[in-house]
Design an enzyme around this catalytic site. Structure first.
Site, PDB file in Angstrom:
ATOM      1  CG  ASP A   1      -2.014  -1.108   1.021  1.00 30.63           C
ATOM      2  OD1 ASP A   1      -2.482  -1.303  -0.114  1.00 30.63           O
ATOM      3  OD2 ASP A   1      -2.360  -1.771   2.007  1.00 30.63           O
TER       4      ASP A   1
ATOM      5  CE  LYS B   1      -4.126  -6.154  -0.948  1.00 34.22           C
ATOM      6  NZ  LYS B   1      -4.610  -4.833  -1.409  1.00 34.22           N
TER       7      LYS B   1
ATOM      8  CG  ASP C   1      -6.873  -5.616  -4.463  1.00 33.55           C
ATOM      9  OD1 ASP C   1      -7.994  -5.914  -4.911  1.00 33.55           O
ATOM     10  OD2 ASP C   1      -6.694  -5.115  -3.329  1.00 33.55           O
TER      11      ASP C   1
ATOM     12  CE  LYS D   1     -11.037  -4.499  -3.455  1.00 34.32           C
ATOM     13  NZ  LYS D   1      -9.667  -3.950  -3.263  1.00 34.32           N
TER      14      LYS D   1
ATOM     15  CG  HIS E   1     -18.353  -3.498 -10.704  1.00 35.72           C
ATOM     16  ND1 HIS E   1     -18.925  -3.069  -9.529  1.00 35.72           N
ATOM     17  CD2 HIS E   1     -19.371  -4.007 -11.435  1.00 35.72           C
ATOM     18  CE1 HIS E   1     -20.223  -3.309  -9.551  1.00 35.72           C
ATOM     19  NE2 HIS E   1     -20.517  -3.860 -10.696  1.00 35.72           N
TER      20      HIS E   1
ATOM     21  CB  ILE F   1     -20.389  -4.041 -19.889  1.00 35.85           C
ATOM     22  CG1 ILE F   1     -19.226  -3.559 -20.762  1.00 35.85           C
ATOM     23  CG2 ILE F   1     -21.340  -2.901 -19.546  1.00 35.85           C
ATOM     24  CD1 ILE F   1     -19.671  -3.051 -22.134  1.00 35.85           C
ATOM     25  N   PRO F   2     -19.652  -7.078 -19.225  1.00 34.47           N
ATOM     26  CG  PRO F   2     -21.228  -8.836 -19.245  1.00 34.47           C
ATOM     27  CD  PRO F   2     -21.116  -7.323 -19.288  1.00 34.47           C
TER      28      PRO F   2
ATOM     29  CB  THR G   1     -15.427  -3.423 -20.470  1.00 38.04           C
ATOM     30  OG1 THR G   1     -16.135  -2.837 -21.560  1.00 38.04           O
ATOM     31  CG2 THR G   1     -14.342  -2.478 -20.007  1.00 38.04           C
TER      32      THR G   1
ATOM     33  CB  THR H   1     -14.852  -5.292   5.169  1.00 37.74           C
ATOM     34  OG1 THR H   1     -13.689  -4.723   4.590  1.00 37.74           O
ATOM     35  CG2 THR H   1     -14.830  -6.792   5.034  1.00 37.74           C
TER      36      THR H   1
ATOM     37  NE  ARG I   1      -3.055  -5.204  11.874  1.00 34.81           N
ATOM     38  CZ  ARG I   1      -3.226  -5.123  10.551  1.00 34.81           C
ATOM     39  NH1 ARG I   1      -3.103  -6.196   9.794  1.00 34.81           N
ATOM     40  NH2 ARG I   1      -3.503  -3.973   9.987  1.00 34.81           N
TER      41      ARG I   1
ATOM     42  CD  GLN J   1      -7.899  -4.454   8.513  1.00 32.21           C
ATOM     43  OE1 GLN J   1      -9.121  -4.579   8.571  1.00 32.21           O
ATOM     44  NE2 GLN J   1      -7.217  -4.552   7.385  1.00 32.21           N
TER      45      GLN J   1
ATOM     46  N   GLY K   1      -0.553  -6.438   5.515  1.00 31.81           N
ATOM     47  CA  GLY K   1       0.139  -5.211   5.151  1.00 31.81           C
ATOM     48  C   GLY K   1       1.027  -4.702   6.266  1.00 31.81           C
TER      49      GLY K   1
END
Ligand code: C5P
Length: 234
Positions: free
Chosen positions: A12, A34, A61, A63, A65, A67-68, A70, A120, A181, A190, A210
């Site tokens: 990160d 990641k 990572d 993610k 989201h 159209i199928p 693309t 989350t 952790r 967290q 992380g």
């Protein structure tokens, strides 16, 4: 790679330099890395190449989201970078996930394809505001089942959810769990955490970790200690 390290270190960072410095201190035999939206947007594929040249396998990572078509093309573009794992939002639906899976089935070395179920950061009020009647827990189970039925390899979930999803989705389904952790570590931001050993005992396949590693005075030592707690790269 002969072993299959369970630890995925979350890079990160906002720029390449600290990511490369950390990679130089860690060992690819003990972990994967990641790379998320911030670092990838800032540095692009070049950083991934540099990390892979050091022997690391990458969970990209981003993610997806959309159209199928693309989403499928984005997954194929990610696969062409030579990464190990990529993800999409399960809320994109069955046709989107199937298109992503079918797109990757056509490439030579397809990465694992997993889904994010419910972020989350979202609670009951957020779902209600979106017009979704299910509880977060019900929606997680529903979307994980849909991801499996759409041919995906697994989902990102909390270690608390892992036993239920393991029972529902089967032993081969890949459960990637953040919120880990070590017993002696602080929580940072967290809320619900689990130790590395407990998460694996709960059915986690891979642990996203992380700050307990990236902000340790000696990141390699922190990684080695966690690896020992879970029985190395077994
Ligand atoms: O530093 P820490 O171990 O909390 O980092 C956890 C990583 O996992 C971060 O990259 C965070 O964005 C990610 N993550 C999370 N919880 C989720 C999904 C992803 O902490 N539900």
């Amino acid at each position: 790679m002969s072993n299959d390290p369970k630890i995925i270190v979350a890079m990160d960072y906002a720029e390449a330099q600290p990511a490369l410095e950390l990679a130089a201190r860690l060992q690819p035999e003990l972990c994967r890395l990641k790379v998320g939206k911030e670092l990838f947007t800032a540095t692009g594929p070049q950083l991934l190449e540099q990390l892979m040249q050091r022997g690391y396998e990458i969970f990209l990572d981003l993610k997806f989201h959309d159209i199928p078509n693309t989403t499928a093309q984005a997954c194929k573009a990610a696969a062409a970078l030579g990464i190990w794992m990529v993800n999409v939002h399960a809320l994109g639906g069955r046709r989107m996930m199937e298109a992503a899976q079918e797109g990757l089935a056509k490439v030579a070395r397809p990465p694992k394809l997993i889904a994010v179920t419910v972020l989350t950061s979202m609670g009951q009020e957020d779902l209600t505001e979106l017009g979704i009647a299910a509880t977060p827990a019900e929606l997680v189970l529903r979307l994980a089942t849909l991801a499996r039925d759409s041919g995906l390899d697994g989902v990102v979930c909390s270690a608390q959810e892992a036993p239920l999803l393991r029972g529902q989705c089967g032993g081969e389904f890949c459960l990637v769990t953040p919120g880990i952790r070590p017993a002696q570590a602080g929580l940072d931001d967290q809320m619900r955490v689990m130790t590395p050993r407990a998460a694996l005992d709960n059915g986690s396949s891979y642990l996203v970790i992380g700050r307990p590693i990236t902000r340790a005075a000696d990141p390699l030592q922190a990684l080695q200690e966690i690896s020992q707690q879970i029985g190395a790269g077994a």
